[in-house]
Design an enzyme around this catalytic site. Structure first.
Site, PDB file in Angstrom:
ATOM      1  N   HIS A   1       0.824  -1.213   0.000  1.00  0.00           N
ATOM      2  CA  HIS A   1       0.000   0.000   0.000  1.00  0.00           C
ATOM      3  C   HIS A   1       0.854   1.257   0.000  1.00  0.00           C
ATOM      4  O   HIS A   1       0.501   2.264   0.626  1.00  0.00           O
ATOM      5  CB  HIS A   1      -0.950   0.004   1.204  1.00  0.00           C
ATOM      6  CG  HIS A   1      -2.158  -0.863   1.010  1.00  0.00           C
ATOM      7  ND1 HIS A   1      -3.271  -0.468   0.305  1.00  0.00           N
ATOM      8  CD2 HIS A   1      -2.405  -2.137   1.419  1.00  0.00           C
ATOM      9  CE1 HIS A   1      -4.168  -1.441   0.311  1.00  0.00           C
ATOM     10  NE2 HIS A   1      -3.658  -2.474   0.967  1.00  0.00           N
TER      11      HIS A   1
ATOM     12  N   ASP B   1       2.525   1.966  -3.251  1.00  0.00           N
ATOM     13  CA  ASP B   1       2.779   2.273  -4.653  1.00  0.00           C
ATOM     14  C   ASP B   1       2.011   3.512  -5.106  1.00  0.00           C
ATOM     15  O   ASP B   1       2.502   4.268  -5.948  1.00  0.00           O
ATOM     16  CB  ASP B   1       2.485   1.079  -5.560  1.00  0.00           C
ATOM     17  CG  ASP B   1       1.108   0.477  -5.381  1.00  0.00           C
ATOM     18  OD1 ASP B   1       0.449   0.761  -4.363  1.00  0.00           O
ATOM     19  OD2 ASP B   1       0.697  -0.301  -6.266  1.00  0.00           O
TER      20      ASP B   1
ATOM     21  N   SER C   1     -13.000 -17.472 -20.672  1.00  0.00           N
ATOM     22  CA  SER C   1     -12.103 -17.865 -19.589  1.00  0.00           C
ATOM     23  C   SER C   1     -12.506 -19.228 -19.062  1.00  0.00           C
ATOM     24  O   SER C   1     -13.706 -19.533 -18.968  1.00  0.00           O
ATOM     25  CB  SER C   1     -12.153 -16.842 -18.448  1.00  0.00           C
ATOM     26  OG  SER C   1     -11.498 -17.334 -17.297  1.00  0.00           O
TER      27      SER C   1
ATOM     28  N   GLY D   1      -8.468 -13.720  -6.600  1.00  0.00           N
ATOM     29  CA  GLY D   1      -8.835 -13.081  -5.350  1.00  0.00           C
ATOM     30  C   GLY D   1      -7.949 -13.416  -4.172  1.00  0.00           C
ATOM     31  O   GLY D   1      -8.294 -13.120  -3.028  1.00  0.00           O
TER      32      GLY D   1
ATOM     33  N   GLY E   1      -4.953 -12.232  -3.514  1.00  0.00           N
ATOM     34  CA  GLY E   1      -3.957 -11.211  -3.219  1.00  0.00           C
ATOM     35  C   GLY E   1      -2.657 -11.432  -3.950  1.00  0.00           C
ATOM     36  O   GLY E   1      -1.622 -10.893  -3.560  1.00  0.00           O
TER      37      GLY E   1
ATOM     38  N   ASP F   1       1.821  -4.020  -9.198  1.00  0.00           N
ATOM     39  CA  ASP F   1       1.493  -5.356  -9.674  1.00  0.00           C
ATOM     40  C   ASP F   1       1.848  -5.529 -11.148  1.00  0.00           C
ATOM     41  O   ASP F   1       2.422  -6.543 -11.567  1.00  0.00           O
ATOM     42  CB  ASP F   1       0.016  -5.641  -9.465  1.00  0.00           C
ATOM     43  CG  ASP F   1      -0.397  -5.620  -8.005  1.00  0.00           C
ATOM     44  OD1 ASP F   1       0.499  -5.677  -7.142  1.00  0.00           O
ATOM     45  OD2 ASP F   1      -1.600  -5.529  -7.734  1.00  0.00           O
TER      46      ASP F   1
ATOM     47  N   TYR G   1     -10.353  -0.291  -0.677  1.00  0.00           N
ATOM     48  CA  TYR G   1      -9.011   0.016  -1.170  1.00  0.00           C
ATOM     49  C   TYR G   1      -8.943   1.497  -1.575  1.00  0.00           C
ATOM     50  O   TYR G   1      -8.012   2.216  -1.211  1.00  0.00           O
ATOM     51  CB  TYR G   1      -8.688  -0.888  -2.363  1.00  0.00           C
ATOM     52  CG  TYR G   1      -7.261  -0.841  -2.851  1.00  0.00           C
ATOM     53  CD1 TYR G   1      -6.380  -1.874  -2.584  1.00  0.00           C
ATOM     54  CD2 TYR G   1      -6.786   0.240  -3.594  1.00  0.00           C
ATOM     55  CE1 TYR G   1      -5.069  -1.848  -3.038  1.00  0.00           C
ATOM     56  CE2 TYR G   1      -5.493   0.284  -4.048  1.00  0.00           C
ATOM     57  CZ  TYR G   1      -4.634  -0.764  -3.784  1.00  0.00           C
ATOM     58  OH  TYR G   1      -3.338  -0.718  -4.234  1.00  0.00           O
TER      59      TYR G   1
END
Length: 358
Positions: free
Chosen positions: A15, A17, A48, A102, A104, A152, A204
């Protein structure tokens, strides 16, 4: 043809970036693979293995909020490239993934980056990885609506095997830091709590807004420029959020110094301090993550912390190879006793970034 991109684990630097801070991620062996081809009709069609049905719409209809769901991450990359003036047309995609959704571990960035390198090749764009990362971030921020930073995507595109990536999110500078835990008799265990999160749900974004508000209150362009003593004038809520960012950036520098000195075993206390800050000052942990961290430490981990955006997902633990089974068993037993789903526990191998597959 197929292209693939990895998920990532952030060793430390969580947290920060979006505060122009320093991060230290490494790429996972788990990857998202896209089979891609050009469509002459200007449509975006995607399937997918994790979802039923297909997404099918004109590329001209892609934009903020469209398409919804997972396909927005993929289509958004094409939209962002077009918005930047690049000649991108319709595309047919089939997606398969081994990056847990999901958890992380940046499954969304892996999808974005796989699509980005595919588009770069298929349309002959000749872009460098920094430009591709920028398009991926814009896709996530503007099309999907998740207010994430750029760590990321940079990790998925730039990481190399046997290294962590020291990323300066202020100027995009990156350095490969040697990181091969097995050579030191260690493993980084990723503990997927199976608590799923969704970063576009507002929590977030609220953290990011608090960080930006704190910087503005201090008269600074970002908290990257703040020292601990500068924070005293902030109100209680902003103080806690800002304190995490400032101390976390400092912890990244300490970890990099230790790795450069070949002292990976000494990193553990800094991982512990990072988790305490994320759980306390930043309030992005949860009971399952806290349990995984506490039990891993008690069973022999040198240090442990949550990784990723939080509110669920995964924790990591730095563990001697001789203690991997003991830590794994202890965590699974603790979750069973608490009536929780069995966590997935696996060793993470620092791996290569996105590429076209042979």
């Amino acid at each position: 043809m197929t292209w693939s991109a990895p998920g990532r684990v952030n060793l430390i630097g969580e947290h920060v970036d979006y505060a122009q801070g320093l991060c230290l991620p490494f790429a996972l062996a788990e990857r998202t693979v896209v089979e891609a081809s050009v469509r002459p009709d200007g449509r975006f069609v995607a399937r997918s293995d994790a979802e039923r049905g297909a997404t099918d719409l004109p590329l001209d209809d892609v934009g903020p909020g469209s398409p919804a769901g997972w396909a927005g991450y993929a289509a958004g990359v094409l939209w962002a490239l077009r918005e930047a003036g690049h000649g991108v047309g319709g595309m047919d995609l089939t997606v398969t993934a081994t990056v847990p959704l999901g958890a992380g571990l940046s499954s969304s960035a892996a999808l974005e980056c796989a699509v980005a390198v595919a588009a770069d090749d298929l349309f002959g764009l000749g872009l460098d990885r920094t430009d591709l990362a920028r398009a991926c971030v814009r896709a996530e921020n503007e099309v999907v609506g998740a207010a994430t930073g750029g760590m990321d995507q940079a990790a998925s595109l730039l990481c190399t095997a046997g290294h962590a990536l020291l990323l300066d999110t202020r100027d995009g500078a990156a350095r490969q830091v040697p990181f091969a835990p097995a050579d030191d008799g260690l493993a980084v265990l990723v503990i997927d709590t199976r608590v799923r999160h969704h970063l576009a749900d507002g929590r977030y974004g609220a953290r990011r807004s608090a960080v930006e508000e704190a910087a503005a209150a201090l008269g600074l362009p970002s908290l990257r420029d703040a020292a601990p003593d500068d924070l005293r004038g902030l109100d209680a809520d902003l103080l806690a959020r800002a304190r995490h960012v400032v101390t976390e950036i400092a912890r990244v520098r300490e970890v990099v110094d230790l790795l450069d000195d070949g002292r990976l075993r000494d990193v553990g206390p800094l991982l512990d301090a990072s988790h305490a800050s994320l759980a306390g000052d930043y309030e992005v942990s949860c009971a399952e993550l806290d349990l995984a961290v506490e039990v891993a430490r008690a069973a022999g981990a040198l240090g442990a912390r949550m990784t990723g955006g939080g509110f669920g997902g995964s924790a990591i633990a730095l563990v001697p190879l001789t203690s991997v089974d003991a830590v794994t068993d202890a965590v699974r037993t603790a979750f069973a006793r608490a009536g929780l789903a069995t966590p997935d526990v696996r060793a993470a191998e620092p791996s290569a970034g996105a590429h076209r597959d042979a």
